[in-house]
Design a protein around this motif. Structure first.
Motif, PDB file in Angstrom:
ATOM      1  N   CYS A 110       0.873  -1.174   0.000  1.00  0.00           N
ATOM      2  CA  CYS A 110       0.000   0.000   0.000  1.00  0.00           C
ATOM      3  C   CYS A 110       0.905   1.217   0.000  1.00  0.00           C
ATOM      4  N   TYR A 111       0.949   1.946  -1.117  1.00  0.00           N
ATOM      5  CA  TYR A 111       1.928   3.028  -1.244  1.00  0.00           C
ATOM      6  C   TYR A 111       1.344   4.396  -0.938  1.00  0.00           C
ATOM      7  N   ARG A 112       0.022   4.474  -0.716  1.00  0.00           N
ATOM      8  CA  ARG A 112      -0.571   5.773  -0.411  1.00  0.00           C
ATOM      9  C   ARG A 112      -1.968   5.562   0.174  1.00  0.00           C
ATOM     10  N   VAL A 113      -2.250   6.279   1.257  1.00  0.00           N
ATOM     11  CA  VAL A 113      -3.609   6.272   1.819  1.00  0.00           C
ATOM     12  C   VAL A 113      -4.076   7.704   1.920  1.00  0.00           C
ATOM     13  N   THR A 114      -5.268   7.984   1.414  1.00  0.00           N
ATOM     14  CA  THR A 114      -5.878   9.293   1.605  1.00  0.00           C
ATOM     15  C   THR A 114      -7.041   9.114   2.579  1.00  0.00           C
ATOM     16  N   ARG A 115      -7.866  10.159   2.741  1.00  0.00           N
ATOM     17  CA  ARG A 115      -8.991  10.063   3.664  1.00  0.00           C
ATOM     18  C   ARG A 115      -9.948   8.941   3.273  1.00  0.00           C
ATOM     19  N   SER A 116     -10.116   8.709   1.986  1.00  0.00           N
ATOM     20  CA  SER A 116     -11.116   7.721   1.584  1.00  0.00           C
ATOM     21  C   SER A 116     -10.606   6.610   0.682  1.00  0.00           C
ATOM     22  N   ILE A 117      -9.355   6.705   0.203  1.00  0.00           N
ATOM     23  CA  ILE A 117      -8.861   5.706  -0.747  1.00  0.00           C
ATOM     24  C   ILE A 117      -7.495   5.180  -0.317  1.00  0.00           C
TER      25      ILE A 117
END
Lengths: 147, 127
Positions: A110-117
């Motif tokens: 998992c290379y990036r997490v935003t608020r919803s994705i």
């Protein structure tokens, strides 16, 4: 080869030990290793999973299932918690057929997490990580977060 | 139409063979295809979509002696798959000399409300 740097909120080894049913279990998918934002699973060869009887090659569905799980676990590791999320999309490139009778190893990151994705990617190989058989990219919707 | 072992593992059957279209496959709900509790595993839905695409492609190829190799698959998950039967159908968008572009959709309650869709590219090796 469990990474002690990973957050304590989610333990994939325990998650796998506690799992009693489901498609991953039916396919014999096993936990192998994890780090702060990645997880590695194994799919043992099983003639029940053949998609091309002429060549004895495992179908793509089981590999897809393993990569969906490996990338999903990677997202939980990166988020530091086991929270509801759903696969939004998953793309898989089949670089070459899996070698018959070999266990397939799948590593999701998992290379990036935003608020919803959560944005994920991964590779599968059957012995040599430098000779991958599949490459995946996908996204997960985080269901406990407002869009 | 003979389905491969993985289709048997998913318990797939041919529900209908509409003329000039891809066969409609049916997958009964089973504990062996669950992901998160109460929902189908995305991998099982993907496996069903790929089988639907492959049988549609073979139907389009007819009697031709050809092998098909998947190049890639992109799956969009639109709704959670619930504890009921799922159906899927492949749609061959283009059947070329070397490449085929195939779509597939999976639905439960109504075809107009798909739970997932896929786009796939196949290499065709004609003998």
């Amino acid at each position: 080869m469990t990474d002690s740097a990973s957050r304590p909120g989610f333990d994939p080894a325990r998650f796998f030990a506690a799992r009693q049913d489901g498609h991953g279990r039916r396919l014999g998918i096993r936990y192998r290793a994890h780090g702060p934002d990645w997880a590695e699973l194994a799919l043992p060869y099983d003639p029940d999973q053949i998609g091309d009887p002429g060549r004895g090659v495992v179908a793509s569905g089981p590999i897809l299932t393993m990569m969906d799980m490996a990338t999903s676990i990677a997202a939980w590791l990166k988020r530091g918690q086991f929270a509801p999320q759903a696969t939004l999309d998953l793309r898989i490139d089949y670089l070459r057929p899996a070698t018959p009778r070999r266990t397939v190893i799948g590593r999701g990151e998992c290379y990036r997490v935003t608020r919803s994705i959560a944005f994920v990617r991964g590779q599968a190989h059957d012995g040599d990580p430098d000779d991958p058989l599949a490459h995946v990219a996908g996204t997960f919707m985080l269901l406990d977060m407002p869009a | 139409m003979k389905l491969p072992p993985y289709a048997d593992l998913l318990n797939l059957s041919v529900a209908a063979e509409p003329a000039g279209e891809g066969p409609i496959l049916a997958m009964p709900f089973d504990a062996d295809i669950v992901g998160r509790p109460g929902f189908l595993h995305g991998g099982a839905i993907g496996g069903l979509l790929e089988m639907a695409a492959i049988v549609a492609l073979h139907a389009a190829l007819g009697d031709e002696d050809a092998r098909v190799k998947p190049v890639n698959v992109t799956i969009d998950f639109m709704r959670g798959g619930r504890d009921k039967p799922t159906r899927a159908q492949g749609i061959v968008r283009r059947l070329g000399t070397r490449v085929a572009n195939v779509d597939a959709i999976a639905w439960q309650d109504a075809r107009e409300k798909p739970i997932a869709g896929a786009r796939m590219n196949y290499l065709i090796a004609r003998n």
